[in-house]
Design an enzyme around this catalytic site. Structure first.
Site, PDB file in Angstrom:
ATOM      1  N   SER A 116     -40.835 -10.902 -27.927  1.00 16.80           N
ATOM      2  CA  SER A 116     -40.390 -10.629 -26.557  1.00 16.80           C
ATOM      3  C   SER A 116     -40.347  -9.135 -26.268  1.00 16.80           C
ATOM      4  O   SER A 116     -40.732  -8.702 -25.176  1.00 16.80           O
ATOM      5  CB  SER A 116     -39.028 -11.277 -26.310  1.00 16.80           C
ATOM      6  N   ALA A 135     -37.959 -13.005 -35.169  1.00 15.56           N
ATOM      7  CA  ALA A 135     -39.369 -13.098 -34.753  1.00 15.56           C
ATOM      8  C   ALA A 135     -39.488 -13.181 -33.237  1.00 15.56           C
ATOM      9  O   ALA A 135     -40.361 -12.524 -32.639  1.00 15.56           O
ATOM     10  CB  ALA A 135     -40.039 -14.305 -35.413  1.00 15.56           C
ATOM     11  N   CYS A 136     -38.641 -13.957 -32.600  1.00 15.50           N
ATOM     12  CA  CYS A 136     -38.720 -14.111 -31.138  1.00 15.50           C
ATOM     13  C   CYS A 136     -38.324 -12.817 -30.435  1.00 15.50           C
ATOM     14  O   CYS A 136     -38.865 -12.486 -29.377  1.00 15.50           O
ATOM     15  CB  CYS A 136     -37.861 -15.275 -30.676  1.00 15.50           C
ATOM     16  N   THR A 137     -37.390 -12.076 -31.025  1.00 17.56           N
ATOM     17  CA  THR A 137     -37.023 -10.776 -30.466  1.00 17.56           C
ATOM     18  C   THR A 137     -38.200  -9.819 -30.568  1.00 17.56           C
ATOM     19  O   THR A 137     -38.538  -9.129 -29.599  1.00 17.56           O
ATOM     20  CB  THR A 137     -35.780 -10.207 -31.182  1.00 17.56           C
TER      21      THR A 137
END
Length: 159
Positions: free
Chosen positions: A53, A48-50
């Site tokens: 970002s 999710a963070c990838t």
């Protein structure tokens, strides 16, 4: 669930200095006179963070054209952030807040519901800061997918 501090539009953005993915100190006050999108994410290199970002990376041109600088903050080490930036070609500052001081100042650390369990961790949050260092928008407990599109719509960035 207990709530941590919540910042509101109109408040001054708390200043801070943290090291970026290259180990260089970055201060929010250095961005005075520019608009900043400051986002907090739980962990580098997670799916999710990838996604989030990389969405910011892919929108850097239109955000910059509208006068916005993007800064990401996580509790990851500088070394982990360097690997994340290299792996995913992230060219904006990724700041390391391992002791959670800045997370706490912004209300981006606290209890949250994770798949039906109450856990303590990073509250995925985004703050838009104006040229005078005041918060113009707050978004707490955002979703990773679609967040940048929602942000662009709220900021009326179409290109």
């Amino acid at each position: 669930m207990t709530e941590s501090v919540r910042l509101e539009p109109g408040q001054p953005a708390p200043d801070f200095t943290l090291d970026d993915q290259n180990g260089a100190p970055v201060s929010l006050s250095a961005y005075r006179g520019q608009k900043v999108v400051l986002y907090f994410y739980p962990a580098a290199m997670t799916p999710a963070c990838t996604t989030q970002s990389c969405d910011f990376r892919d929108s850097l041109g239109s955000l910059a054209a509208a006068g916005y600088q993007v800064i990401g903050v996580s509790k990851d080490s500088v070394a982990t952030l360097a690997e994340f930036a290299e792996r995913d070609a992230l060219t904006f500052p990724l700041l390391s807040d391992e002791d959670l001081t800045v997370h706490t100042l912004y209300g981006a650390w606290g209890e949250k519901n994770s798949y039906g369990r109450i856990v303590t961790g990073t509250l995925r949050s985004t703050f838009v800061i104006d040229e005078d260092g005041r918060i113009s928008h707050t978004f707490y407990n955002t979703k990773a997918t679609g967040h940048v599109a929602m942000l662009r719509k709220r900021l009326k960035i179409t290109s």
